[in-house]
Motif scaffolding. Sequence first.
Motif, short mmCIF file in Angstrom:
data_model
loop_
_atom_site.label_atom_id
_atom_site.label_comp_id
_atom_site.label_asym_id
_atom_site.label_seq_id
_atom_site.Cartn_x
_atom_site.Cartn_y
_atom_site.Cartn_z
N ASP A 97 0.82 -1.13 0.01
CA ASP A 97 0.00 -0.14 0.04
C ASP A 97 0.80 1.25 -0.02
O ASP A 97 2.10 1.12 -0.04
CB ASP A 97 -0.68 -0.07 1.40
CG ASP A 97 -1.98 -1.20 1.22
OD1 ASP A 97 -2.43 -1.33 0.33
OD2 ASP A 97 -1.87 -1.94 2.37
N VAL A 98 0.50 2.27 -0.18
CA VAL A 98 1.24 3.61 -0.06
C VAL A 98 1.72 3.87 1.44
O VAL A 98 1.53 3.58 2.21
CB VAL A 98 0.27 4.98 -0.11
CG1 VAL A 98 1.23 5.99 -0.34
CG2 VAL A 98 -0.37 4.95 -1.59
N TYR A 99 3.10 4.04 1.04
CA TYR A 99 4.00 3.85 2.49
C TYR A 99 4.58 5.38 2.41
O TYR A 99 4.97 6.11 1.50
CB TYR A 99 5.31 3.38 2.09
CG TYR A 99 6.45 3.44 3.20
CD1 TYR A 99 6.50 3.01 4.58
CD2 TYR A 99 7.64 3.84 2.80
CE1 TYR A 99 7.48 3.31 5.32
CE2 TYR A 99 8.80 3.95 3.71
CZ TYR A 99 8.71 3.61 5.04
OH TYR A 99 9.96 3.69 5.70
N HIS A 100 4.35 6.13 3.55
CA HIS A 100 4.56 7.69 3.89
C HIS A 100 5.79 7.46 4.71
O HIS A 100 5.67 6.95 5.59
CB HIS A 100 3.24 8.52 4.56
CG HIS A 100 2.19 8.31 3.75
ND1 HIS A 100 1.56 9.31 3.16
CD2 HIS A 100 1.32 7.20 3.39
CE1 HIS A 100 0.54 9.14 2.58
NE2 HIS A 100 0.23 7.58 2.74
N TYR A 101 6.57 8.44 4.28
CA TYR A 101 7.98 8.55 5.08
C TYR A 101 8.68 9.97 5.52
O TYR A 101 8.47 10.59 4.49
CB TYR A 101 8.95 7.48 4.37
CG TYR A 101 9.61 8.01 3.10
CD1 TYR A 101 10.72 8.73 3.12
CD2 TYR A 101 8.86 7.50 1.89
CE1 TYR A 101 11.03 9.12 2.04
CE2 TYR A 101 9.34 8.18 0.78
CZ TYR A 101 10.47 8.89 0.77
OH TYR A 101 11.03 9.34 -0.28
N ILE A 102 9.69 9.63 6.15
CA ILE A 102 10.57 10.81 6.40
C ILE A 102 11.97 10.14 6.33
O ILE A 102 11.99 9.16 7.01
CB ILE A 102 10.48 11.65 7.86
CG1 ILE A 102 9.28 12.41 7.80
CG2 ILE A 102 11.45 12.57 7.92
CD1 ILE A 102 8.61 12.79 9.39
N CYS A 103 12.82 10.79 5.46
CA CYS A 103 14.05 10.21 5.44
C CYS A 103 15.01 11.26 6.25
O CYS A 103 15.16 12.40 5.75
CB CYS A 103 14.64 10.17 4.00
SG CYS A 103 16.42 9.41 3.48
N HIS A 104 15.75 10.82 7.16
CA HIS A 104 16.67 11.67 7.86
C HIS A 104 18.14 11.28 7.30
O HIS A 104 18.30 10.32 7.55
CB HIS A 104 16.65 11.17 9.48
CG HIS A 104 15.12 11.33 9.89
ND1 HIS A 104 14.65 12.44 10.35
CD2 HIS A 104 14.09 10.58 9.99
CE1 HIS A 104 13.52 12.42 10.82
NE2 HIS A 104 13.15 11.05 10.65
N PHE A 105 18.95 12.33 6.92
CA PHE A 105 19.98 12.04 6.22
C PHE A 105 21.22 12.17 7.32
O PHE A 105 21.09 13.28 8.16
CB PHE A 105 20.26 13.06 5.29
CG PHE A 105 19.43 12.57 3.92
CD1 PHE A 105 19.67 11.49 3.12
CD2 PHE A 105 18.44 13.51 3.93
CE1 PHE A 105 18.87 11.44 2.05
CE2 PHE A 105 17.35 13.26 2.74
CZ PHE A 105 17.63 12.43 1.95
N GLY A 106 22.21 11.39 7.30
CA GLY A 106 23.53 11.73 7.99
C GLY A 106 23.55 10.92 9.22
O GLY A 106 23.00 10.56 10.03
#
Length: 105
Positions: free
Chosen positions: A96-105
């Motif tokens: 299904d649709v996956y909503h995300y926040i990508c935290h870099f570093g």
Amino acid sequence: MITESIPGVTLRTKANVYFDGKCVSHSFTLPDGTAKSVGVILPATLTFNTGAPEIMECVAGSCEYKLAGSDAWMTSGPGERFHVPGNSSFEIRVRDVYHYICHFG
């Protein structure tokens, strides 16, 4: 705990579109200079390569992921995170649709 809003950010309005539109995100920068992105992945199985380490935070939906060098698929749902090393890759499987926040570093 699910991140619902992020105050005081500088948002880049042009979308990052990957895999023929199966992944769409927007990059933003926090006041301290930290870079992140927020987006959605539509149903698919995709492979992402990383430069910097990443933390993928699920905001809604769910996914299964497999880190480079592993044979095990793991599950991530709302409020959960998974860590991806820098200079690596991971596969992600979304039903299904996956909503995300990508935290870099």
